[in-house]
Design a protein around this motif. Structure first.
Motif, PDB file in Angstrom:
ATOM      1  N   ILE A  14       5.155  -7.275  10.219  1.00  0.00           N
ATOM      2  CA  ILE A  14       4.811  -7.009  11.629  1.00  0.00           C
ATOM      3  C   ILE A  14       4.958  -8.283  12.446  1.00  0.00           C
ATOM      4  CG2 ILE A  14       3.195  -5.185  10.983  1.00  0.00           C
ATOM      5  CD1 ILE A  14       0.901  -7.099  11.518  1.00  0.00           C
ATOM      6  N   ASP A  15       5.562  -9.251  11.892  1.00  0.00           N
ATOM      7  CA  ASP A  15       5.662 -10.622  12.394  1.00  0.00           C
ATOM      8  C   ASP A  15       5.757 -10.739  13.913  1.00  0.00           C
ATOM      9  OD1 ASP A  15       5.844 -13.327  12.212  1.00  0.00           O
ATOM     10  OD2 ASP A  15       7.942 -13.377  11.611  1.00  0.00           O
ATOM     11  N   ARG A  31      -5.840   6.973  10.393  1.00  0.00           N
ATOM     12  CA  ARG A  31      -4.847   7.974  10.790  1.00  0.00           C
ATOM     13  C   ARG A  31      -4.724   8.055  12.306  1.00  0.00           C
ATOM     14  NH1 ARG A  31      -3.575  11.464   6.534  1.00  0.00           N
ATOM     15  NH2 ARG A  31      -3.365  13.291   7.859  1.00  0.00           N
ATOM     16  N   SER A  32      -4.572   6.901  12.928  1.00  0.00           N
ATOM     17  CA  SER A  32      -4.351   6.865  14.375  1.00  0.00           C
ATOM     18  C   SER A  32      -2.849   6.835  14.628  1.00  0.00           C
ATOM     19  CB  SER A  32      -4.991   5.613  14.981  1.00  0.00           C
ATOM     20  OG  SER A  32      -4.319   4.455  14.537  1.00  0.00           O
ATOM     21  N   GLY A  33      -2.468   7.227  15.853  1.00  0.00           N
ATOM     22  CA  GLY A  33      -1.050   7.231  16.181  1.00  0.00           C
ATOM     23  C   GLY A  33      -0.427   5.864  16.005  1.00  0.00           C
ATOM     24  N   GLN A  34      -1.134   4.810  16.425  1.00  0.00           N
ATOM     25  CA  GLN A  34      -0.585   3.458  16.336  1.00  0.00           C
ATOM     26  C   GLN A  34      -0.348   3.038  14.889  1.00  0.00           C
ATOM     27  OE1 GLN A  34       0.133   1.038  19.110  1.00  0.00           O
ATOM     28  NE2 GLN A  34       1.328   0.573  17.280  1.00  0.00           N
ATOM     29  N   THR A  35      -1.361   3.271  14.036  1.00  0.00           N
ATOM     30  CA  THR A  35      -1.212   2.850  12.636  1.00  0.00           C
ATOM     31  C   THR A  35      -0.125   3.652  11.932  1.00  0.00           C
ATOM     32  OG1 THR A  35      -3.549   2.207  12.528  1.00  0.00           O
ATOM     33  CG2 THR A  35      -2.435   2.592  10.440  1.00  0.00           C
ATOM     34  N   LEU A  36      -0.070   4.954  12.194  1.00  0.00           N
ATOM     35  CA  LEU A  36       0.955   5.783  11.554  1.00  0.00           C
ATOM     36  C   LEU A  36       2.354   5.366  12.009  1.00  0.00           C
ATOM     37  CD1 LEU A  36      -0.839   9.248  11.749  1.00  0.00           C
ATOM     38  CD2 LEU A  36      -0.511   7.833   9.723  1.00  0.00           C
ATOM     39  N   GLN A  37       2.474   4.968  13.266  1.00  0.00           N
ATOM     40  CA  GLN A  37       3.760   4.456  13.729  1.00  0.00           C
ATOM     41  C   GLN A  37       4.101   3.138  13.057  1.00  0.00           C
ATOM     42  OE1 GLN A  37       4.079   4.447  18.125  1.00  0.00           O
ATOM     43  NE2 GLN A  37       2.489   5.997  18.061  1.00  0.00           N
ATOM     44  N   TYR A  41       7.540   2.143  11.345  1.00  0.00           N
ATOM     45  CA  TYR A  41       8.371   1.151  12.017  1.00  0.00           C
ATOM     46  C   TYR A  41       8.599  -0.089  11.140  1.00  0.00           C
ATOM     47  CZ  TYR A  41       7.319   3.579  16.455  1.00  0.00           C
ATOM     48  OH  TYR A  41       7.178   4.501  17.463  1.00  0.00           O
ATOM     49  N   TYR A  42       7.554  -0.508  10.448  1.00  0.00           N
ATOM     50  CA  TYR A  42       7.627  -1.791   9.738  1.00  0.00           C
ATOM     51  C   TYR A  42       7.718  -1.637   8.213  1.00  0.00           C
ATOM     52  CZ  TYR A  42       6.263  -3.349  14.351  1.00  0.00           C
ATOM     53  OH  TYR A  42       6.233  -3.558  15.710  1.00  0.00           O
ATOM     54  N   GLY A  43       7.970  -0.425   7.748  1.00  0.00           N
ATOM     55  CA  GLY A  43       8.170  -0.235   6.308  1.00  0.00           C
ATOM     56  C   GLY A  43       6.956  -0.608   5.491  1.00  0.00           C
ATOM     57  N   LEU A  44       5.781  -0.029   5.853  1.00  0.00           N
ATOM     58  CA  LEU A  44       4.526  -0.415   5.203  1.00  0.00           C
ATOM     59  C   LEU A  44       3.860   0.735   4.440  1.00  0.00           C
ATOM     60  CD1 LEU A  44       3.181  -2.551   8.176  1.00  0.00           C
ATOM     61  CD2 LEU A  44       3.787  -3.427   5.899  1.00  0.00           C
ATOM     62  N   LYS A  45       4.621   1.750   4.094  1.00  0.00           N
ATOM     63  CA  LYS A  45       4.028   2.923   3.458  1.00  0.00           C
ATOM     64  C   LYS A  45       3.274   2.589   2.175  1.00  0.00           C
ATOM     65  CE  LYS A  45       7.089   6.495   5.265  1.00  0.00           C
ATOM     66  NZ  LYS A  45       8.132   7.498   4.958  1.00  0.00           N
ATOM     67  N   GLU A  46       3.789   1.637   1.422  1.00  0.00           N
ATOM     68  CA  GLU A  46       3.158   1.343   0.128  1.00  0.00           C
ATOM     69  C   GLU A  46       1.696   0.915   0.242  1.00  0.00           C
ATOM     70  OE1 GLU A  46       6.022  -1.524   0.961  1.00  0.00           O
ATOM     71  OE2 GLU A  46       5.455  -2.657  -0.829  1.00  0.00           O
ATOM     72  N   PHE A  47       1.362   0.272   1.386  1.00  0.00           N
ATOM     73  CA  PHE A  47       0.008  -0.272   1.531  1.00  0.00           C
ATOM     74  C   PHE A  47      -0.960   0.662   2.265  1.00  0.00           C
ATOM     75  CE2 PHE A  47       2.871  -4.049   1.556  1.00  0.00           C
ATOM     76  CZ  PHE A  47       2.522  -4.528   0.306  1.00  0.00           C
ATOM     77  N   PHE A  48      -0.459   1.769   2.781  1.00  0.00           N
ATOM     78  CA  PHE A  48      -1.296   2.636   3.612  1.00  0.00           C
ATOM     79  C   PHE A  48      -2.454   3.240   2.800  1.00  0.00           C
ATOM     80  CE2 PHE A  48      -2.352   6.783   5.544  1.00  0.00           C
ATOM     81  CZ  PHE A  48      -2.647   6.368   6.830  1.00  0.00           C
ATOM     82  N   GLY A  49      -3.662   2.922   3.210  1.00  0.00           N
ATOM     83  CA  GLY A  49      -4.845   3.530   2.602  1.00  0.00           C
ATOM     84  C   GLY A  49      -5.159   3.109   1.182  1.00  0.00           C
ATOM     85  N   GLY A 343      12.554   2.638  11.043  1.00  0.00           N
ATOM     86  CA  GLY A 343      11.520   2.639   9.999  1.00  0.00           C
ATOM     87  C   GLY A 343      12.062   2.062   8.728  1.00  0.00           C
ATOM     88  N   GLY A 344      11.099   1.693   7.857  1.00  0.00           N
ATOM     89  CA  GLY A 344      11.475   1.146   6.553  1.00  0.00           C
ATOM     90  C   GLY A 344      12.327  -0.100   6.643  1.00  0.00           C
ATOM     91  N   GLY A 345      12.121  -0.834   7.764  1.00  0.00           N
ATOM     92  CA  GLY A 345      12.853  -2.079   7.892  1.00  0.00           C
ATOM     93  C   GLY A 345      14.269  -1.904   8.390  1.00  0.00           C
ATOM     94  N   ASN A 346      14.616  -0.659   8.865  1.00  0.00           N
ATOM     95  CA  ASN A 346      15.965  -0.448   9.390  1.00  0.00           C
ATOM     96  C   ASN A 346      16.194  -1.244  10.673  1.00  0.00           C
ATOM     97  OD1 ASN A 346      16.584   1.348   7.398  1.00  0.00           O
ATOM     98  ND2 ASN A 346      15.758   3.095   8.532  1.00  0.00           N
TER      99      ASN A 346
END
Length: 346
Positions: A14-15, A31-37, A41-49, A343-346
């Protein structure tokens, strides 16, 4: 692996585009709109929750430590970024094999079922039918009771079958020796009590909190093997419904159902008696999670492609900057484009 290295990894992605607390919301699985985005956007699915109960105090300590080490700094707009020293440090970071997006803390349900099953079968094998269950959760107790109903749990061959599946799974998963120790020593059996986090920390010479992180990652790695397998039938039953079935929030699901029935955004606002901004958040969530989302109902193909080109050119997904480049598009349209096309760093 520790919280510092995980937080540094998050900040590296998120630099300079989010505040330090974006990481806390992400790790807690907000589970807010900002965090889910941010997740997309930043390819962070692995760390979610992966740490639903992470305290702000512990998080702040980790953030302060990274700052004291000179790895991160806070900008004038309160956004956090890597320093040059921090950028060099990220090269040393270990790979992670979390899958927070798919499990969101529900990996503990799987382990609870496994733990109670092993305890029950072990005691019955020893002809001991009275014992204090390690799992207090009533849902887990009911699940295991139903699963073992009419099973030959007094038969040593039944216990051996479960043990064989578990050993096979441990081998296939690729978890390291310390993680195998954590998983197996957390289990209880006849005459054996599962180890505490402190006992494991003493044995492995690690911080108890870091032990928990290794435990969570190892469960994600085990589930990655179990769920698609055809030769681990009992473990698959234990993993039933652990992986989330929908990535949308409950409220977004209701919005999607109306949208699928042909309701416009404005009609959904009226039908659900919610703010327009809330319904827009649901649409953005849908654009992120649905590969078939009809983006062109909201923005032209040309505009979407122009935004994506600009994102790649300037290397940022910050809405304020994009808005200054595309004044004819609303923030909602920009968020939809980012959700559907990046997303995912694209």
């Amino acid at each position: 692996m520790n919280l510092y290295s995980i937080l540094l990894t998050i900040i590296s992605r998120i630099d300079g585009e989010r505040t330090i607390y974006a990481g806390l919301h992400l790790l807690r699985g907000k589970r807010s709109g900002q965090t889910l985005q941010d997740v997309e956007y930043y390819g962070l699915k692995e760390f979610f929750g992966i740490l639903p109960k992470l305290s702000a105090v512990r998080y702040d300590e980790a953030a302060k430590q990274l700052s004291d080490w000179g790895f991160i700094s806070t900008m004038d707009d309160s956004f956090v970024k890597l320093t040059e020293q921090g950028r060099l440090e990220t090269v040393k970071l270990p790979p992670y094999r979390f899958n927070g997006w798919d499990y969101r803390g529900r990996e503990m349900i799987f382990f609870g079922r496994l733990s109670l099953t092993v305890q029950t079968v072990s005691n019955f094998k020893a002809k001991e039918k009275s014992f204090m269950p390690t799992q207090k959760d009533r849902d887990i107790q009911s699940f295991v009771k139903m699963l073992l109903h009419n099973q030959p749990i007094n038969d040593p061959a039944f216990a051996k079958g479960i043990g064989d599946e578990l050993r096979l799974c441990l081998t296939r998963s690729g978890i390291d020796e310390s993680q195998k120790t954590i998983i197996t020593h957390r289990l209880s059996g006849f005459g054996l009590t599962g180890w505490t986090w402190d006992q494991l920390a003493d044995e492995l010479k690690l911080n108890p909190f870091d032990i928990r992180l290794l435990f969570i990652e190892s469960l994600h790695m085990l589930l990655a093997v179990i769920i698609p397998s055809s030769d681990l039938p009992f473990l698959r039953k234990l993993a039933e419904s652990v992986k989330v079935s929908t990535y949308l929030t409950d409220s977004s699901v209701k919005t999607k159902q109306l949208f699928d029935r042909g309701f416009s955004l404005e009609e959904i606002v009226t039908a659900r008696n919610l703010k327009k901004s809330t319904i827009e958040d649901h649409f953005v969530e849908m654009s992120i999670n649905d590969s078939e989302f009809p983006l062109t109902q909201f923005v032209s193909v040309e505009d979407a492609e122009a935004v994506i080109r600009k994102v790649k050119q300037i290397g940022t997904r910050r809405l304020r900057l994009l808005k200054s480049e595309f004044e004819m598009l609303s923030y909602f349209q920009l968020r939809l484009i980012l959700g559907a096309r990046t997303g995912g760093g694209n």
